[in-house]
Design an enzyme around this catalytic site. Sequence first.
Site, mmCIF file in Angstrom:
data_model
loop_
_atom_site.group_PDB
_atom_site.id
_atom_site.type_symbol
_atom_site.label_atom_id
_atom_site.label_comp_id
_atom_site.label_asym_id
_atom_site.label_seq_id
_atom_site.Cartn_x
_atom_site.Cartn_y
_atom_site.Cartn_z
ATOM 1 N N ARG A 1 0.754 -1.349 -0.081
ATOM 2 C CA ARG A 1 0.167 -0.007 0.039
ATOM 3 C C ARG A 1 0.877 1.227 0.109
ATOM 4 O O ARG A 1 1.926 1.144 0.350
ATOM 5 C CB ARG A 1 -0.853 0.090 1.083
ATOM 6 C CG ARG A 1 -1.927 -0.891 1.121
ATOM 7 C CD ARG A 1 -2.640 -1.049 2.406
ATOM 8 N NE ARG A 1 -1.830 -1.589 3.331
ATOM 9 C CZ ARG A 1 -2.272 -1.498 4.627
ATOM 10 N NH1 ARG A 1 -2.917 -0.609 5.167
ATOM 11 N NH2 ARG A 1 -1.154 -2.197 5.715
ATOM 12 N N ARG B 1 1.151 8.611 5.379
ATOM 13 C CA ARG B 1 -0.138 9.152 5.934
ATOM 14 C C ARG B 1 -0.377 10.622 5.772
ATOM 15 O O ARG B 1 0.758 11.457 5.998
ATOM 16 C CB ARG B 1 -0.099 9.005 7.318
ATOM 17 C CG ARG B 1 -0.197 7.427 7.990
ATOM 18 C CD ARG B 1 -0.359 7.349 9.356
ATOM 19 N NE ARG B 1 0.027 6.190 9.707
ATOM 20 C CZ ARG B 1 0.491 5.476 10.846
ATOM 21 N NH1 ARG B 1 0.528 6.448 11.816
ATOM 22 N NH2 ARG B 1 0.678 4.442 11.111
ATOM 23 N N ARG C 1 18.416 -13.777 7.624
ATOM 24 C CA ARG C 1 19.155 -12.390 8.017
ATOM 25 C C ARG C 1 19.460 -12.550 9.430
ATOM 26 O O ARG C 1 18.661 -13.082 9.996
ATOM 27 C CB ARG C 1 18.633 -11.160 7.604
ATOM 28 C CG ARG C 1 18.374 -11.013 6.243
ATOM 29 C CD ARG C 1 19.432 -10.531 5.203
ATOM 30 N NE ARG C 1 19.979 -9.309 5.589
ATOM 31 C CZ ARG C 1 21.457 -8.897 5.202
ATOM 32 N NH1 ARG C 1 22.011 -9.772 4.409
ATOM 33 N NH2 ARG C 1 21.716 -7.787 5.323
ATOM 34 N N ARG D 1 19.631 0.973 12.850
ATOM 35 C CA ARG D 1 18.898 1.906 13.946
ATOM 36 C C ARG D 1 19.645 1.689 15.092
ATOM 37 O O ARG D 1 20.575 0.917 15.272
ATOM 38 C CB ARG D 1 17.503 1.493 13.981
ATOM 39 C CG ARG D 1 17.157 -0.039 14.383
ATOM 40 C CD ARG D 1 15.541 -0.510 14.576
ATOM 41 N NE ARG D 1 15.372 -1.613 15.022
ATOM 42 C CZ ARG D 1 14.376 -2.376 15.106
ATOM 43 N NH1 ARG D 1 13.394 -1.729 15.233
ATOM 44 N NH2 ARG D 1 14.509 -3.607 15.735
ATOM 45 N N GLU E 1 21.998 -1.587 15.917
ATOM 46 C CA GLU E 1 21.720 -2.770 15.209
ATOM 47 C C GLU E 1 22.140 -2.889 13.638
ATOM 48 O O GLU E 1 21.989 -2.065 13.022
ATOM 49 C CB GLU E 1 19.932 -2.684 15.127
ATOM 50 C CG GLU E 1 19.274 -4.277 14.980
ATOM 51 C CD GLU E 1 17.995 -4.232 15.416
ATOM 52 O OE1 GLU E 1 17.395 -3.464 16.165
ATOM 53 O OE2 GLU E 1 17.295 -4.536 14.182
ATOM 54 N N TYR F 1 8.254 -14.746 8.885
ATOM 55 C CA TYR F 1 8.491 -13.763 10.155
ATOM 56 C C TYR F 1 6.884 -13.634 10.687
ATOM 57 O O TYR F 1 6.158 -13.327 10.131
ATOM 58 C CB TYR F 1 8.829 -12.503 9.423
ATOM 59 C CG TYR F 1 8.863 -11.432 10.449
ATOM 60 C CD1 TYR F 1 9.690 -11.263 11.422
ATOM 61 C CD2 TYR F 1 7.365 -10.662 10.662
ATOM 62 C CE1 TYR F 1 9.619 -10.106 12.471
ATOM 63 C CE2 TYR F 1 7.157 -9.849 11.937
ATOM 64 C CZ TYR F 1 8.441 -9.842 12.772
ATOM 65 O OH TYR F 1 8.309 -8.882 13.881
ATOM 66 N N ASP G 1 4.749 -11.674 13.830
ATOM 67 C CA ASP G 1 4.819 -10.824 14.889
ATOM 68 C C ASP G 1 4.324 -11.748 16.246
ATOM 69 O O ASP G 1 3.465 -12.569 15.865
ATOM 70 C CB ASP G 1 3.662 -9.748 14.703
ATOM 71 C CG ASP G 1 4.505 -8.476 13.943
ATOM 72 O OD1 ASP G 1 5.856 -8.224 14.416
ATOM 73 O OD2 ASP G 1 4.050 -7.512 13.388
#
Length: 384
Positions: free
Chosen positions: A174, A178, A250, A280, A301, A349, A351
Site C-alpha cells: 500500500r 499518511r 538475515r 537503527r 543494530e 516472520y 509478530d
Amino acid sequence: MSNKSILIVGAGFSGAIIGRQLAEQGHKVRIIERRAHIAGNCFDERDGATDVMVHVYGPHIFHTDNQRVWEYVNRYGHMMPYVNRVKATVNGQVFSLPINLHTINQFFKTTCSPDEARRLIEEKGDKSISDPQTFEEQALKFIGRELYEAFFKGYTIKQWGMQPSELPASILKRLPVRFNYDDNYFNHKYQGMPRDGYTKMVEQILAHENISVELNTEFDRQEAGDYDHVFYSGPLDAFYGYRHGRLGYRTLDFEKFIYDGDYQGCAVMNYGSVDVPYTRITEHKYFSPWEKHEGSVCYKEYSRACGEDDIPYYPIRQVGEMALLEKYLSLAEQESAVTFVGRLGTYRYLDMDVTIDEALKTADAYLASLADDSKMPVFVVNAR
Ligand SMILES: Cc1cc2nc3c(=O)[nH]c(=O)nc-3n(C[C@H](O)[C@H](O)[C@H](O)COP(=O)(O)OP(=O)(O)OC[C@H]3O[C@@H](n4cnc5c(N)ncnc54)[C@H](O)[C@@H]3O)c2cc1C
C-alpha cells in the site's frame, strides 16, 4: 480422553502457549529449550548497571487487533500503555516515521494541508511506471525518487543486503504515507508493553503442575518416538539435519552501549543512509516509559547474512529459499506425530500476536483431533 505425553521443543511464546493449553486439559508436557533461558527471542532482562529492562534479542513492541490474543497476554502479564513512535535520521535531519504530513512538510519545506500533500505526492510519483515489478519501481510509482531514496532505499539495502530493484513489488503493498500528523507506528487497536517484561509473562504461562521445563537441552530426534506428539518450534531445516541445505535468514548484531543520561530521547531512531553501517539505534528505557532511570542502555543494530553459528532472525523467502522450503515441507508432510510451529518451524516472520494466535489455534486443533480421533496436522498454518 486419556492424558497424552507431549514433547515441546522450544520455550518461546509458541512452545509455552501450546504447552499451557494442553497442560490445562490434563496432558503431561515436557518442554526442552537449548538456550539457558525461556521466552525465546522475546527474552528480556534487567541490565545490571542501570536496571533498565533490556530486550536482549532486539526490541519487541506488542500490538494486535486480535481480541483473544489481547485477553491472553493480559491474563499472564500486566500490559502498560505504550505507543511506538519512530524517528529517522536522514541527510543530517531528523524526521518522523512512518512518512506522515509532518515528514512531508519537513522534507519538502512546505506547509501542505492533507489535500495539498496528497497532490504533491501524486506529482512526485513516477507516472512512467504502469506495472511495477520490483520494490524499487513500486516505491518510485507511489512516492517518487526523493522520499524513496531518503527513507527506503538505503534502509532496505542495509536490512536485506539486496538492492530494492532485486526485491518483489509485493513488499510495498500500500501507499506507505499518511496525510495527517498521526505518527503512531502501528495501526492496531491494542498496543502495549508488559510491565514486568516478556520473560516474566512466559514464566507465568509455564507455571503449571503438568509442565516441566528443561533449559540447556538440545532436541534429539530419536526421542520423538517416546511421546504421543511432538510440537517443534525449532528451525524446520535443522529438524532434517539440513540435508537439502540451509534456509536463508538475515541475522542481527547488537552493539550494546551504556550512556549516562538520555542518549537519543526516543525508543527507536532509524538511519536511512548506506554510509551509516547500522540500521537503527534503540534506547531501551524508552520501551518502559513508566519507569525512571538515570543511566541508559542502547543497541546499535546491524543486519547481515546469517552464518551457521548465528541466530536466524528474518527468513528471506526469495525464490531460491522457497524452492528449498518446498523440499522440507514435502519431508515434513510425511510425519505422523509431529507438528511444526512458530517462526522457525514454519519459516515465516511472525509478530508476537500472530505467534500467540497460531499457538492457541494449534492447541485447539490438537485437542479437537483427540476428541474426534483424527490426525493432527503437521502444519496448522500454510507455511508456503
Ligand atoms: C529483531 C526482532 C524484533 C521483533 N520485534 C517484534 C515486535 O516489535 N513486535 C512483535 O509483535 N514481534 C516482534 N518480533 C517477532 C517475535 O520475536 C516472534 O513473534 C516470536 O519470538 C516467535 O516466537 P517463537 O516461539 O515462534 O520463536 P522463538 O522465540 O525463536 O522461540 C523458539 C525457541 O526454540 C528454541 N530451539 C530452537 N531449536 C531448538 C532445539 N533443537 N532444541 C531445543 N530448543 C530449540 C530456541 O532456542 C528458541 O528459544 C521480532 C522479531 C525479531 C527477530
